[in-house]
Scaffold this motif. Structure first.
Motif, PDB file in Angstrom:
ATOM      1  N   SER A 440       3.782   5.420   5.444  1.00 35.37           N
ATOM      2  CA  SER A 440       3.840   3.984   5.770  1.00 35.37           C
ATOM      3  C   SER A 440       2.451   3.383   5.592  1.00 35.37           C
ATOM      4  O   SER A 440       1.563   3.600   6.426  1.00 35.37           O
ATOM      5  N   PRO A 441       2.215   2.640   4.511  1.00 35.23           N
ATOM      6  CA  PRO A 441       0.872   2.118   4.251  1.00 35.23           C
ATOM      7  C   PRO A 441       0.570   0.862   5.068  1.00 35.23           C
ATOM      8  O   PRO A 441       1.477   0.164   5.524  1.00 35.23           O
ATOM      9  N   TYR A 442      -0.708   0.603   5.222  1.00 38.06           N
ATOM     10  CA  TYR A 442      -1.214  -0.642   5.787  1.00 38.06           C
ATOM     11  C   TYR A 442      -1.364  -1.602   4.613  1.00 38.06           C
ATOM     12  O   TYR A 442      -2.095  -1.332   3.663  1.00 38.06           O
ATOM     13  N   THR A 443      -0.645  -2.724   4.653  1.00 36.37           N
ATOM     14  CA  THR A 443      -0.576  -3.612   3.500  1.00 36.37           C
ATOM     15  C   THR A 443      -1.155  -4.983   3.803  1.00 36.37           C
ATOM     16  O   THR A 443      -1.334  -5.376   4.959  1.00 36.37           O
ATOM     17  N   GLY A 444      -1.416  -5.715   2.736  1.00 39.10           N
ATOM     18  CA  GLY A 444      -1.926  -7.065   2.875  1.00 39.10           C
ATOM     19  C   GLY A 444      -2.306  -7.625   1.523  1.00 39.10           C
ATOM     20  O   GLY A 444      -1.950  -7.080   0.475  1.00 39.10           O
ATOM     21  N   THR A 445      -3.055  -8.722   1.543  1.00 38.81           N
ATOM     22  CA  THR A 445      -3.466  -9.402   0.314  1.00 38.81           C
ATOM     23  C   THR A 445      -4.979  -9.553   0.297  1.00 38.81           C
ATOM     24  O   THR A 445      -5.572 -10.078   1.243  1.00 38.81           O
ATOM     25  N   LEU A 446      -5.593  -9.080  -0.776  1.00 39.12           N
ATOM     26  CA  LEU A 446      -7.009  -9.327  -1.025  1.00 39.12           C
ATOM     27  C   LEU A 446      -7.129 -10.609  -1.834  1.00 39.12           C
ATOM     28  O   LEU A 446      -6.432 -10.775  -2.849  1.00 39.12           O
ATOM     29  N   LEU A 478     -12.762   7.025   7.711  1.00 39.18           N
ATOM     30  CA  LEU A 478     -11.415   6.550   8.010  1.00 39.18           C
ATOM     31  C   LEU A 478     -10.384   7.502   7.394  1.00 39.18           C
ATOM     32  O   LEU A 478     -10.605   8.041   6.297  1.00 39.18           O
ATOM     33  N   PRO A 479      -9.261   7.720   8.065  1.00 41.08           N
ATOM     34  CA  PRO A 479      -8.235   8.654   7.570  1.00 41.08           C
ATOM     35  C   PRO A 479      -7.375   8.039   6.474  1.00 41.08           C
ATOM     36  O   PRO A 479      -6.179   7.815   6.632  1.00 41.08           O
ATOM     37  N   GLY A 507      -0.567  12.751   8.524  1.00 37.72           N
ATOM     38  CA  GLY A 507       0.775  12.349   8.898  1.00 37.72           C
ATOM     39  C   GLY A 507       1.327  11.323   7.931  1.00 37.72           C
ATOM     40  O   GLY A 507       0.865  11.156   6.796  1.00 37.72           O
ATOM     41  N   VAL A 508       2.328  10.602   8.405  1.00 42.54           N
ATOM     42  CA  VAL A 508       2.981   9.615   7.547  1.00 42.54           C
ATOM     43  C   VAL A 508       2.657   8.185   7.950  1.00 42.54           C
ATOM     44  O   VAL A 508       3.122   7.243   7.306  1.00 42.54           O
ATOM     45  N   SER A 509       1.871   7.994   9.006  1.00 44.73           N
ATOM     46  CA  SER A 509       1.513   6.638   9.424  1.00 44.73           C
ATOM     47  C   SER A 509       0.176   6.658  10.154  1.00 44.73           C
ATOM     48  O   SER A 509      -0.309   7.712  10.568  1.00 44.73           O
ATOM     49  N   PHE A 510      -0.406   5.467  10.303  1.00 46.05           N
ATOM     50  CA  PHE A 510      -1.686   5.322  10.990  1.00 46.05           C
ATOM     51  C   PHE A 510      -1.458   5.163  12.490  1.00 46.05           C
ATOM     52  O   PHE A 510      -0.443   4.613  12.931  1.00 46.05           O
ATOM     53  N   THR A 544       3.596  -1.977  11.897  1.00 44.25           N
ATOM     54  CA  THR A 544       4.556  -1.665  12.970  1.00 44.25           C
ATOM     55  C   THR A 544       4.859  -0.179  13.101  1.00 44.25           C
ATOM     56  O   THR A 544       5.303   0.264  14.163  1.00 44.25           O
ATOM     57  N   ASN A 545       4.639   0.595  12.040  1.00 43.32           N
ATOM     58  CA  ASN A 545       5.042   2.007  12.071  1.00 43.32           C
ATOM     59  C   ASN A 545       3.916   2.902  12.574  1.00 43.32           C
ATOM     60  O   ASN A 545       3.449   3.800  11.858  1.00 43.32           O
TER      61      ASN A 545
END
Length: 958
Positions: A440-446, A478-479, A507-510, A544-545
């Motif tokens: 589950s990635p941390y997403t956003g817009t640059l 940072l992981p 793991g699969v999430s932060f 959220t994850n």
């Protein structure tokens, strides 16, 4: 509210037994207030000890909360005034929580330690409070992408340490504030490197005063506002500039010719205005990558010959600029050139792009011109040429050529490819990373506000961006496993947008702390992209994850046992609480008795070393040594803010959050009890707005301490030397002199008995937060005797350069000795020079140069340039004459301080100033104090005590 009070009570009850980890009760109260106004706070925000229990997003130092970083948490609610209680807070980052709404509380101005205020991408609205100008330590102010409205607070000009100022993408209105007299303005931010104000509703002209040669700006972004008027020529003075955007405004007039002086500028966008006059010659801007002057009303001109000399150029956009003539083939030989847009002009003749152009050239858009021929060289070209609505496309046989049709929109479909692996199929909550792991990635817009390139299909750019981000994340430990970038595109503001996904390495999430830290690295601009991408900001999606802590499963039997144990424990806790309440009541009674004793000046007074009589105190408080240790973190080195022959000075914070300066005598310099008692009596009974206030004292356990009010703007000496960065023009120097003179006149003429200060100098004149002068340091002060002689016979003491020569010769101290020191201070105000430099005394220097028949009495050569040379200095000659009367050799020839006050008031009236008005605001700092320099006003390092002989060479008779 009751739960909050009970929690605070428990902290107080258990405070002595919880160790160093226990959170300061005032900080705990504040964080509980914030929590009550927020929803979706981290699950581990429970208990009474945020510091000791490691609440997510909270960082503490010595039981005080110093950092709150809660980006991308989905927080909702408002930011309450409780934030103002966190007096040690240095970093506040609540970015990417769109549910945080409402206005910023004025109490945010109480966070005097704050260095980073970052609220990017939230939903805050209303006016940015003026109190933000009180955050003197602020380095990073980023409020972009909110809904703030109203004016830009002029008080931001007071933030002398500010490096990053980003108020873009809001609804700010009104004009750009600049300083005027005692008012603040953005022109005072000489240390700031980033002005980001794009996408607002700012109006009015761009003040010429906004820019100056002393600035260190590299980014000036005022794009997409409602600014009018001309571009000021002062912009050309800021040699450090790298990116300039004034596009999408209503600017008119000619572009200043000196803009070509900005040889470090890489991106210049002045498009979509109403600029007139000749097309500017920018031949000297040899670092220019991106030039857009489109959609203006420049004079018709042949294609400029200087443009092909810009060998760094990647993008040239001159749409609707009335350019005419034939395009030179040499233009297309610029190796870095990628895009040329010259639509809607008057170009004619033959288009010849030659064969020597660089392989980066991808687009030549010349729609709606008068080109009648296109010379296509042999070979294969990847360049897209558009000649629609030119003569060449109207000829028979040419209409079917590719260059005579408008191509379909070609959006880039770039996405970071897999790293030599096959992407697996992932479930709906996960995505395959470049390393082919489902997570589950941390997403956003640059968002890049001014990239120096225009070709979005070049994967090399984005590979270098991803690589640099990974290096940054790894250096910050940072992981992060990998980064994926996708869908590069230009928005309507010509900003480059990129989707980003950051994948976890574990793991699969932060977990929450990882998200906070990644968010802070991006929101705080810790990550620096490759220079060709220019300034950026990041807008994150809510994460959220989160990786959840696994709780061991319990059986039904163990659950029942747990209920029984829990009930028993609850009963035990209840009994313990009752016992604690009893102990608390007993201890409070003892503390009250002890406090009563401690505030009785008799209790710790040593009758063997003092008169034993009651000190006649008026308003000063007797502190215990334990209290002062608590207020200064046990007199820690971090709280030390000055030192001198007397001892050291520490910054302290009272329970009321009032800052104080605590002067602690060292053993070898302590006075006897009788002298110390006399000094605090003297200090406690003089009360005047131009005298530093004594808050209290401590005299116990062999200690002598004085507690003063804390004055944030330092000493006059620091301002004159430039170390504090406070700008003192002629009007402000007059206000400083009248304040200091009034303080001395009070001591001489209204105190009973009168007091002689005996150590008037620029380090003993302090400036409060409104630049009002206050006389400080009464360690050498003497009461005038009741004898008829009207003077005090005393051992000669003072500071070199300010010392009255008559006092030195006769050892007879009078009020006129203070007048002499004040006269030297007046000359120091004029020249910003120390009283003695290279063996020359300032009094003698002025006497030698003075010529009343010349302008400014012939003193231009030694006047401080910062005083405003070149502007009107009305009253300066009268000020010089008054100073020279004060330093007459004979005390009898000097005026009294009362007469000095009246004359300075007359000078102020003559100059148009109101001598009765207080300074309205502080001045701004223009330069950050040098690293490691103590800018605190109570430092007394240049104090010299003279006893007996004074070297004649060091005092020059007048």
């Amino acid at each position: 509210m009751g739960v909050r009070v009970l929690a605070i009570l428990l902290v107080f009850l258990l405070g002595d037994s919880t160790g160093d980890a226990a959170t300061n009760p005032y900080d705990f109260s504040a964080i509980m207030g914030l929590k009550s106004d927020w929803q979706n706070t981290p699950p581990n925000w429970v208990g009474t000890d945020p510091c000791g229990n490691g609440w997510d997003g909270i960082h503490c130092t010595n039981s005080r909360i110093t950092s709150i970083t809660l980006s991308s948490m989905g927080l909702t609610g408002s930011l309450s005034g409780d934030i103002g209680q966190l007096s040690k807070l240095q970093i506040l980052d609540l970015s990417y929580n769109k549910g945080l709404t409402g206005s910023l509380p004025v109490q945010i101005g109480n966070l005097m330690k704050l260095t980073n205020l970052i609220l990017v991408g939230c939903g805050f609205s209303g006016q940015i409070p003026d109190s933000i100008g009180s955050l003197h330590n602020l380095v990073f102010l980023s409020l972009n992408s909110n809904e703030f409205s109203g004016l830009i607070p002029p008080t931001i000009g007071n933030l002398s340490r500010l490096y990053w100022l980003d108020l873009a993408d809001n609804q700010l209105t009104g004009s750009i504030p600049v300083s005027n007299g005692s008012n603040f303005g953005l022109d005072m931010l000489l240390h700031t490197k980033h002005f980001h104000f794009g996408q607002n509703q700012l109006s009015g002209t761009i003040p010429s005063q906004l820019f100056s040669s002393g600035m260190n700006l590299i980014h000036v972004l005022f794009d997409s506002n409602h600014l009018t008027g001309s571009i000021p020529s002062t912009l050309g003075l800021v040699q450090s500039l790298e990116v300039v955007r004034f596009d999408r405004n209503s600017l008119y007039g000619a572009v200043p010719a000196n803009l070509s002086n900005l040889t470090s500028v890489q991106e210049l966008l002045l498009s979509n205005n109403r600029l007139t006059g000749p097309l500017p010659n920018l031949a000297d801007m040899n670092n220019l990558n991106y030039l857009d002057l489109s959609n203006n009303s420049f004079d018709a001109t042949d294609f400029p010959t200087w443009i092909p000399t810009l060998q760094s150029l990647t993008t040239l956009i001159l749409e609707r600029t009335q350019v005419r003539g034939e395009l030179p083939v040499i233009l297309f030989s610029i190796f870095s050139l990628q895009k040329v847009v010259l639509r809607n002009n008057q170009l004619n003749g033959t288009l010849d792009i030659g064969t020597s152009h660089g392989n980066q050239l991808q687009l030549i858009d010349l729609q709606t011109n008068f080109i009648d021929n296109f010379k296509q060289s042999t070979g294969v070209y990847s360049v897209e040429v558009i000649l629609v609505d030119n003569l060449v496309c109207e000829e028979t046989g040419a209409a079917g050529q590719s260059y005579c049709t408008i191509p379909q929109s070609n959006t880039s479909s770039y996405s970071t490819p897999p790293n030599n692996c096959i992407p697996p199929l992932c479930n709906s909550n996960q995505t395959s990373s470049p390393n082919c792991k489902c997570s589950s990635p941390y997403t956003g817009t640059l968002v890049f506000r001014s990239p120096s390139f225009s070709v979005l299909g070049n994967s090399t750019y984005f590979e270098s961006l991803a690589s640099s981000m990974m290096i940054s994340f790894q250096s910050n430990q940072l992981p992060v496993d990998s980064i994926s970038l996708s869908d590069p595109r230009k928005d309507s503001f010509d900003y480059l947008q990129l989707n980003i996904a950051v994948f976890p390495s574990e793991g699969v999430s932060f977990n929450r702390m990882s998200i906070y830290t990644i968010g802070f690295v991006l929101s705080n601009q810790t990550y620096k992209p490759p220079k060709l991408f220019g300034p950026f900001y990041f807008i994150a999606d809510q994460y959220t994850n989160f990786a959840e802590v696994q709780v061991p499963k319990t059986s039904k039997k163990s659950t029942n046992i747990g209920v029984i144990v829990g009930a028993a424990a609850g009963g035990f806790v209840l009994l313990m609480l009752l016992a604690l309440v009893g102990v608390y009541a007993f201890r409070q009674k003892k503390r009250a008795e002890k406090a009563t004793e401690q505030r009785n000046p008799f209790v710790n007074w040593d009758p063997k070393k003092s008169s034993g009589e009651v000190p006649q105190l008026r308003g000063a408080r007797c502190f215990s040594i334990e209290e002062l240790k608590k207020y200064t973190n046990n007199f820690s080195e971090a709280n030390e803010i000055g030192s001198g022959g007397y001892g050291k000075v520490y910054r302290g914070t009272l329970p009321t959050e009032t800052l104080v300066a605590i002067k602690r005598a060292q053993q070898g310099s302590m006075q006897g009890g009788f002298e110390f008692k006399n000094e605090i009596e003297l200090l406690s009974r003089v009360h005047h707005k131009n005298l530093v206030t004594l808050v209290g004292f401590c005299f116990e356990q062999g200690e002598q301490l004085l507690v003063y009010e804390f004055l944030p703007n330092g000493t006059l000496k620091e301002s004159l030397s430039g170390k504090s960065g406070i700008r003192l023009d002629w009007a402000r120097r007059l206000k400083v002199s009248i304040g200091a003179a009034r303080g001395l006149a009070y001591l001489h003429e209204l105190a009973n008995p009168p007091i002689i200060h005996r150590d008037i100098k620029s380090t003993n004149i302090l400036l409060d937060d409104h630049l009002n002068a206050k006389v400080a340091d009464f360690g050498l002060s003497k009461l005038v005797g009741e004898d008829e002689s009207g003077h005090v016979t005393t051992q000669v003491k003072g500071t070199m350069g300010y010392l009255d020569p008559e006092y030195y010769m006769t050892q007879q101290l009078t009020e006129k000795s203070d007048v002499y020191g004040f006269g030297v201070l007046m000359l120091e105000l004029l020249t910003a020079r120390r009283p003695i430099e290279r063996g020359r005394h300032i009094v003698r220097e002025v006497r030698v140069l003075m010529n009343k028949d010349k302008d400014l009495y012939n003193l231009q050569g030694i006047l401080d340039p910062a005083i405003g040379l070149g502007t009107s200095l009305k009253g300066l000659e009268r000020f010089v004459e008054l100073a020279m009367r004060c330093v007459e050799e004979s005390g009898a020839d000097r005026p009294t301080m009362g007469e000095v006050v009246k004359e300075i008031e007359n000078i102020m009236v003559f100059t148009g100033l109101n001598p009765k008005a207080e300074s309205a605001t502080t001045s701004a700092s223009y330069e950050e104090a040098s690293k490691g320099y103590s800018t605190h006003p109570y430092s007394n390092e240049d104090f010299l005590e003279y006893s007996g002989g004074f070297p004649p060479s060091r005092i020059e008779p007048q």
